[in-house]
Design a protein around this motif. Structure first.
Motif, PDB file in Angstrom:
ATOM      1  N   GLU A   1       0.826  -1.208   0.000  1.00  0.00           N
ATOM      2  CA  GLU A   1       0.000   0.000   0.000  1.00  0.00           C
ATOM      3  C   GLU A   1       0.869   1.271   0.000  1.00  0.00           C
ATOM      4  O   GLU A   1       0.524   2.258  -0.640  1.00  0.00           O
ATOM      5  CB  GLU A   1      -0.917   0.008   1.223  1.00  0.00           C
ATOM      6  CG  GLU A   1      -2.057  -0.989   1.154  1.00  0.00           C
ATOM      7  CD  GLU A   1      -3.089  -0.632   0.111  1.00  0.00           C
ATOM      8  OE1 GLU A   1      -3.337   0.577  -0.107  1.00  0.00           O
ATOM      9  OE2 GLU A   1      -3.668  -1.555  -0.502  1.00  0.00           O
ATOM     10  N   LYS A   2       1.973   1.240   0.693  1.00  0.00           N
ATOM     11  CA  LYS A   2       2.845   2.422   0.731  1.00  0.00           C
ATOM     12  C   LYS A   2       3.376   2.743  -0.664  1.00  0.00           C
ATOM     13  O   LYS A   2       3.495   3.923  -1.046  1.00  0.00           O
ATOM     14  CB  LYS A   2       3.997   2.201   1.701  1.00  0.00           C
ATOM     15  CG  LYS A   2       4.812   3.449   1.978  1.00  0.00           C
ATOM     16  CD  LYS A   2       5.796   3.221   3.110  1.00  0.00           C
ATOM     17  CE  LYS A   2       6.554   4.504   3.434  1.00  0.00           C
ATOM     18  NZ  LYS A   2       7.490   4.317   4.581  1.00  0.00           N
TER      19      LYS A   2
ATOM     20  N   ASP B   1       1.495   6.370   7.271  1.00  0.00           N
ATOM     21  CA  ASP B   1       1.202   5.716   8.555  1.00  0.00           C
ATOM     22  C   ASP B   1      -0.266   5.895   8.932  1.00  0.00           C
ATOM     23  O   ASP B   1      -0.921   4.944   9.388  1.00  0.00           O
ATOM     24  CB  ASP B   1       2.091   6.292   9.653  1.00  0.00           C
ATOM     25  CG  ASP B   1       3.547   5.889   9.495  1.00  0.00           C
ATOM     26  OD1 ASP B   1       3.822   4.924   8.742  1.00  0.00           O
ATOM     27  OD2 ASP B   1       4.422   6.543  10.100  1.00  0.00           O
ATOM     28  N   ARG B   2      -0.782   7.108   8.749  1.00  0.00           N
ATOM     29  CA  ARG B   2      -2.199   7.364   9.058  1.00  0.00           C
ATOM     30  C   ARG B   2      -3.103   6.571   8.126  1.00  0.00           C
ATOM     31  O   ARG B   2      -4.120   6.014   8.536  1.00  0.00           O
ATOM     32  CB  ARG B   2      -2.490   8.862   8.958  1.00  0.00           C
ATOM     33  CG  ARG B   2      -1.819   9.704  10.028  1.00  0.00           C
ATOM     34  CD  ARG B   2      -1.875  11.184   9.678  1.00  0.00           C
ATOM     35  NE  ARG B   2      -3.257  11.672   9.624  1.00  0.00           N
ATOM     36  CZ  ARG B   2      -3.629  12.750   8.959  1.00  0.00           C
ATOM     37  NH1 ARG B   2      -2.733  13.443   8.264  1.00  0.00           N
ATOM     38  NH2 ARG B   2      -4.891  13.142   8.971  1.00  0.00           N
TER      39      ARG B   2
ATOM     40  N   VAL C   1       2.962   5.826  -5.975  1.00  0.00           N
ATOM     41  CA  VAL C   1       2.530   5.927  -7.370  1.00  0.00           C
ATOM     42  C   VAL C   1       1.417   6.959  -7.511  1.00  0.00           C
ATOM     43  O   VAL C   1       1.279   7.606  -8.556  1.00  0.00           O
ATOM     44  CB  VAL C   1       2.072   4.538  -7.890  1.00  0.00           C
ATOM     45  CG1 VAL C   1       1.523   4.637  -9.305  1.00  0.00           C
ATOM     46  CG2 VAL C   1       3.212   3.544  -7.839  1.00  0.00           C
ATOM     47  N   SER C   2       0.655   7.140  -6.452  1.00  0.00           N
ATOM     48  CA  SER C   2      -0.425   8.136  -6.447  1.00  0.00           C
ATOM     49  C   SER C   2       0.087   9.539  -6.167  1.00  0.00           C
ATOM     50  O   SER C   2      -0.705  10.490  -6.085  1.00  0.00           O
ATOM     51  CB  SER C   2      -1.472   7.758  -5.397  1.00  0.00           C
ATOM     52  OG  SER C   2      -1.961   6.453  -5.593  1.00  0.00           O
ATOM     53  N   GLY C   3       1.394   9.683  -5.990  1.00  0.00           N
ATOM     54  CA  GLY C   3       1.988  10.995  -5.764  1.00  0.00           C
ATOM     55  C   GLY C   3       2.176  11.355  -4.312  1.00  0.00           C
ATOM     56  O   GLY C   3       2.495  12.502  -3.979  1.00  0.00           O
TER      57      GLY C   3
END
Length: 234
Positions: free
Chosen positions: A68-69, A84-85, A74-76
């Motif tokens: 996910e990180k 972390d949040r 990739v999403s900027g």
């Protein structure tokens, strides 16, 4: 369907055990909606502009076992505090009622399973944490009567990998010498191997074919239609 305390399996009976998320339910909508909601909720346009990925791009990354990180990158989004949040809120919400409502059964799979109760003990298996929400979802989707049993829960033994943990959940309730384990991840194939059962890999779930084949399932099912055909021949 049995209760948690009932014993229904004789050792010589055959089992057909299916992982719930992936082989039975299409969970891509739930995962993608949560990704979109959290990025939109947490992003700060003035300092951390984000570009939401399309569903197909996001799901291809998930199926390729992208963390996910990395999907956030990739999403900027590169901020570690944001990540972390995001991860914390994702863990809290992924199995919430709001998002579970987005899961949809694959067409034809449940109907193909029902006649197999004459030949197998049918089990749905999952490592989801909330059994109440799980059973509520299955009831809402009219899937409870498909299975003889639903095995769920978490195993806290840190010595076990996820496949071994899933196998333990089943082994604690059943002592079957023959069976099939149908799943869409390496964890499921490992669980089937730990139980000494045959395994069927579903490559239309949360893992792509290359990753799933690395676990060496006995059978590979590439689409819901292919899975339905296979079930009708068991």
């Amino acid at each position: 369907m049995t209760t948690d305390t009932e014993q229904l399996l004789k050792k010589e009976e055959a089992v057909l055990c299916l992982d719930l998320d992936g082989p039975i339910l299409d969970v891509s909508g739930r995962y993608y909606k949560l990704y979109c909601d959290l990025v939109s909720e947490l992003a700060r346009p003035t300092t951390e502009p984000a570009t939401l990925l399309s569903k197909s791009v996001y799901w291809d990354l998930k199926r390729g076992r992208t963390a996910e990180k990395e999907i956030l990158r990739v999403s900027g989004i590169t901020d570690n505090e944001f990540a972390d949040r995001y991860q914390r809120l994702r863990r809290e919400r992924l199995e919430s009622k709001e998002y579970l409502q987005l899961d949809t059964p694959w067409a034809g799979v449940a109907d193909a399973l029902r006649p197999l109760k004459r030949k197998f003990v049918l089990i749905a298996a999952t490592l989801r944490s909330s059994r109440d929400l799980l059973m509520e979802q299955l009831q809402a989707l009219d899937l409870l009567n498909v299975f003889d049993d639903v095995v769920s829960g978490q195993v806290t033994d840190e010595r076990l990998n996820r496949g071994e943990a899933k196998a333990r959940l089943i082994r604690e309730r059943y002592d079957a010498t023959c069976g099939w384990f149908v799943g869409d991840t390496e964890t499921d194939i490992m669980a089937g191997n730990a139980l000494n059962w045959k395994t069927a890999g579903v490559s239309f779930g949360i893992r792509d074919e290359n990753i799933l084949m690395s676990a060496k399932p006995d059978v590979l099912l590439r689409s819901p239609e292919e899975m339905v055909d296979w079930l009708t021949q068991l």
